[in-house]
Design a protein around this motif. Structure first.
Motif, mmCIF file in Angstrom:
data_model
loop_
_atom_site.group_PDB
_atom_site.id
_atom_site.type_symbol
_atom_site.label_atom_id
_atom_site.label_comp_id
_atom_site.label_asym_id
_atom_site.label_seq_id
_atom_site.Cartn_x
_atom_site.Cartn_y
_atom_site.Cartn_z
ATOM 1 N N THR A 1 -44.361 0.085 -57.255
ATOM 2 C CA THR A 1 -43.543 -0.684 -57.643
ATOM 3 C C THR A 1 -43.442 -2.399 -57.881
ATOM 4 O O THR A 1 -43.061 -2.791 -59.038
ATOM 5 C CB THR A 1 -42.204 -0.670 -56.540
ATOM 6 O OG1 THR A 1 -41.548 0.518 -56.545
ATOM 7 C CG2 THR A 1 -41.295 -1.998 -56.544
ATOM 8 N N ILE B 1 -41.880 -1.809 -46.907
ATOM 9 C CA ILE B 1 -41.307 -0.541 -47.047
ATOM 10 C C ILE B 1 -41.075 0.215 -45.603
ATOM 11 O O ILE B 1 -41.884 -0.021 -44.697
ATOM 12 C CB ILE B 1 -42.613 0.430 -47.761
ATOM 13 C CG1 ILE B 1 -42.905 -0.161 -49.338
ATOM 14 C CG2 ILE B 1 -42.038 1.869 -48.124
ATOM 15 C CD1 ILE B 1 -44.402 -1.045 -49.175
ATOM 16 N N TYR B 2 -40.053 1.223 -45.580
ATOM 17 C CA TYR B 2 -39.879 1.866 -44.249
ATOM 18 C C TYR B 2 -39.569 3.217 -44.644
ATOM 19 O O TYR B 2 -39.042 3.407 -45.570
ATOM 20 C CB TYR B 2 -38.843 1.056 -43.536
ATOM 21 C CG TYR B 2 -37.521 1.455 -44.218
ATOM 22 C CD1 TYR B 2 -36.517 2.070 -43.701
ATOM 23 C CD2 TYR B 2 -36.875 0.569 -45.121
ATOM 24 C CE1 TYR B 2 -35.383 2.417 -44.172
ATOM 25 C CE2 TYR B 2 -35.652 0.643 -45.731
ATOM 26 C CZ TYR B 2 -34.812 1.741 -45.270
ATOM 27 O OH TYR B 2 -33.509 1.989 -45.752
ATOM 28 N N SER B 3 -39.812 4.066 -43.669
ATOM 29 C CA SER B 3 -39.301 5.481 -43.721
ATOM 30 C C SER B 3 -38.202 5.616 -42.746
ATOM 31 O O SER B 3 -38.223 4.874 -41.789
ATOM 32 C CB SER B 3 -40.286 6.336 -43.505
ATOM 33 O OG SER B 3 -41.311 6.131 -42.201
ATOM 34 N N ASP C 1 -41.016 4.836 -55.239
ATOM 35 C CA ASP C 1 -39.801 4.360 -54.277
ATOM 36 C C ASP C 1 -39.275 3.438 -54.891
ATOM 37 O O ASP C 1 -38.778 2.382 -54.173
ATOM 38 C CB ASP C 1 -40.325 4.178 -52.889
ATOM 39 C CG ASP C 1 -40.817 5.562 -52.153
ATOM 40 O OD1 ASP C 1 -40.303 6.497 -52.410
ATOM 41 O OD2 ASP C 1 -41.684 5.384 -51.338
ATOM 42 N N TRP D 1 -36.780 -4.859 -49.375
ATOM 43 C CA TRP D 1 -36.966 -3.499 -48.282
ATOM 44 C C TRP D 1 -36.738 -2.209 -49.209
ATOM 45 O O TRP D 1 -35.738 -2.360 -50.117
ATOM 46 C CB TRP D 1 -36.075 -3.609 -47.407
ATOM 47 C CG TRP D 1 -36.314 -4.602 -46.254
ATOM 48 C CD1 TRP D 1 -36.046 -5.759 -46.005
ATOM 49 C CD2 TRP D 1 -37.431 -4.056 -45.145
ATOM 50 N NE1 TRP D 1 -36.637 -6.100 -44.767
ATOM 51 C CE2 TRP D 1 -37.360 -5.126 -44.281
ATOM 52 C CE3 TRP D 1 -38.016 -3.086 -45.004
ATOM 53 C CZ2 TRP D 1 -38.143 -5.260 -43.118
ATOM 54 C CZ3 TRP D 1 -38.945 -2.953 -43.723
ATOM 55 C CH2 TRP D 1 -38.886 -4.104 -42.889
ATOM 56 N N MET D 2 -37.562 -1.600 -49.194
ATOM 57 C CA MET D 2 -37.636 -0.268 -49.927
ATOM 58 C C MET D 2 -37.670 0.877 -48.804
ATOM 59 O O MET D 2 -38.494 0.909 -48.150
ATOM 60 C CB MET D 2 -38.809 -0.127 -51.012
ATOM 61 C CG MET D 2 -38.834 -1.181 -51.940
ATOM 62 S SD MET D 2 -40.759 -1.308 -52.771
ATOM 63 C CE MET D 2 -40.853 0.539 -53.196
ATOM 64 N N GLN D 3 -36.869 1.970 -49.162
ATOM 65 C CA GLN D 3 -36.960 3.104 -48.350
ATOM 66 C C GLN D 3 -37.811 4.189 -48.994
ATOM 67 O O GLN D 3 -37.725 4.398 -50.239
ATOM 68 C CB GLN D 3 -35.602 3.854 -48.177
ATOM 69 C CG GLN D 3 -35.622 5.177 -47.376
ATOM 70 C CD GLN D 3 -34.401 5.766 -47.217
ATOM 71 O OE1 GLN D 3 -33.408 5.053 -46.781
ATOM 72 N NE2 GLN D 3 -34.322 6.795 -47.303
ATOM 73 N N ALA D 4 -38.884 4.714 -48.191
ATOM 74 C CA ALA D 4 -39.506 5.618 -48.549
ATOM 75 C C ALA D 4 -39.000 6.871 -48.821
ATOM 76 O O ALA D 4 -37.907 7.212 -48.195
ATOM 77 C CB ALA D 4 -40.850 5.908 -47.534
ATOM 78 N N THR E 1 -45.904 4.192 -53.817
ATOM 79 C CA THR E 1 -44.715 3.594 -53.349
ATOM 80 C C THR E 1 -44.587 1.906 -53.527
ATOM 81 O O THR E 1 -44.852 1.621 -54.789
ATOM 82 C CB THR E 1 -44.823 3.713 -51.667
ATOM 83 O OG1 THR E 1 -43.507 3.435 -51.146
ATOM 84 C CG2 THR E 1 -45.745 3.190 -51.006
ATOM 85 N N GLY E 2 -44.710 1.068 -52.631
ATOM 86 C CA GLY E 2 -44.456 -0.467 -52.798
ATOM 87 C C GLY E 2 -45.538 -1.119 -53.839
ATOM 88 O O GLY E 2 -45.228 -1.858 -54.525
ATOM 89 N N TYR F 1 -42.691 -6.913 -51.198
ATOM 90 C CA TYR F 1 -42.181 -5.783 -50.828
ATOM 91 C C TYR F 1 -42.249 -4.993 -49.253
ATOM 92 O O TYR F 1 -43.648 -4.846 -48.970
ATOM 93 C CB TYR F 1 -42.446 -4.664 -51.777
ATOM 94 C CG TYR F 1 -42.309 -5.221 -53.073
ATOM 95 C CD1 TYR F 1 -41.110 -5.046 -53.905
ATOM 96 C CD2 TYR F 1 -43.217 -6.012 -53.935
ATOM 97 C CE1 TYR F 1 -40.640 -5.353 -55.133
ATOM 98 C CE2 TYR F 1 -42.970 -6.227 -55.307
ATOM 99 C CZ TYR F 1 -41.590 -6.080 -55.732
ATOM 100 O OH TYR F 1 -41.239 -6.514 -57.118
#
Length: 283
Positions: free
Chosen positions: A124, A233-235, A13, A260-263, A120-121, A231
């Motif tokens: 990353t 992460i949100y969906s 992600d 912020w990272m989008q799944a 994911t995070g 980091y």
């Protein structure tokens, strides 16, 4: 001096702007809907949730296969002649993708493979750590760079609360989901990567706003995370007010940078809508 090129999978992600800025090459994993194969990154996450709402079916996912990896690595070598590739891969304990990368690279030279044992995070965080090392020391020996990245693998910490138990159960990736005792009302599991395996480590009760705050405070109490970078992460579907509150907590606890990272579609297929996660590297 030979150029070092970093690569990873879409399951990291890694935000597109970071991949572009740091020239990180990303190979897509797959999402399967009604027998149709979509490359992760080509499918809007909302299509997954819309499909579930219509059919009550959850898409499946598949790893990057060895042929795709061979093409991926070959293209990198064409685009960057005489380069050395350092690939930081999705945990081998939850996907065959890393094994496929090994198969693809067997007859290729100058490719180093690192099993991040994370997703994911958490993945990353390791990729950006590698990026920072390269920026600070462009002439670093590739073997030394690999050693430094590998030393951080056990220090990459990811914890998340999925938005939907149905999506999590259907994915079948959590080794001890029976720990939950079923999908009890307002019970949300905390999922972490333990030695590369997705494991349910705790239960939270309540609404997502309270659960998110409990998760973040527990995580920061349990792990001595480097305050330089966090980091989150949100969906799709996570309430914006929750995101604002998480930013406040990060600031209160001394983090200099929060990303912020989008799944993406692949991760969201397992986590469901409205999930929240946190990742960073221990000091």
């Amino acid at each position: 001096m030979r150029r070092l090129i970093l690569s990873t999978e879409s399951g990291a992600d890694l935000p597109e702007e970071l991949a572009d800025k740091h020239n990180v090459q990303v190979v897509p994993m797959h999402v399967i809907i009604d027998g149709q194969d979509f490359l992760d990154g080509s499918l809007p996450v909302t299509d997954i949730y819309d499909y579930y709402e219509r059919t009550k079916k959850i898409p499946s996912t598949t790893s990057t296969n060895s042929h795709e990896y061979h093409e991926f690595f070959t293209k990198i070598k064409i685009d960057f002649p005489d380069c050395i590739i350092i690939h930081i891969g999705y945990t081998s304990k939850a996907s065959s993708s890393f094994q496929n990368a090994i198969i693809a690279s067997e007859e290729m030279d100058d490719i180093f493979l690192i099993d991040a044992l994370n997703v994911t995070g958490g993945l990353t965080a390791l990729v950006i750590y590698a990026v920072t090392l390269l920026e600070n020391e462009p002439t670093i020996d590739p073997v030394r760079l690999v050693e430094k990245i590998e030393s951080k693998v056990p220090k990459s910490r990811l914890a998340f609360v999925p938005g939907s138990l149905e999506f999590l159960r259907a994915g079948g990736r959590v080794s001890n989901l029976a720990y939950l005792g079923g999908a009890l009302l307002k019970i949300k599991p905390r999922i972490e990567l333990i030695d590369g395996n997705l494991v349910s480590t705790k239960k939270y009760r309540g609404k997502m706003d309270g659960v998110s705050e409990k998760l973040m405070r527990d995580y920061l109490n349990e792990y001595d995370i480097d305050r330089e970078q966090l980091y989150l992460i949100y969906s799709v579907g996570l309430d914006e007010r929750i995101k604002q509150r998480m930013d406040e907590i990060a600031k209160e606890t001394g983090f200099k940078n929060v990303k912020w990272m989008q799944a993406g579609a692949m991760i969201s297929t397992h986590a469901g809508p409205g999930g929240f996660g946190i990742a960073g590297l221990e000091v």
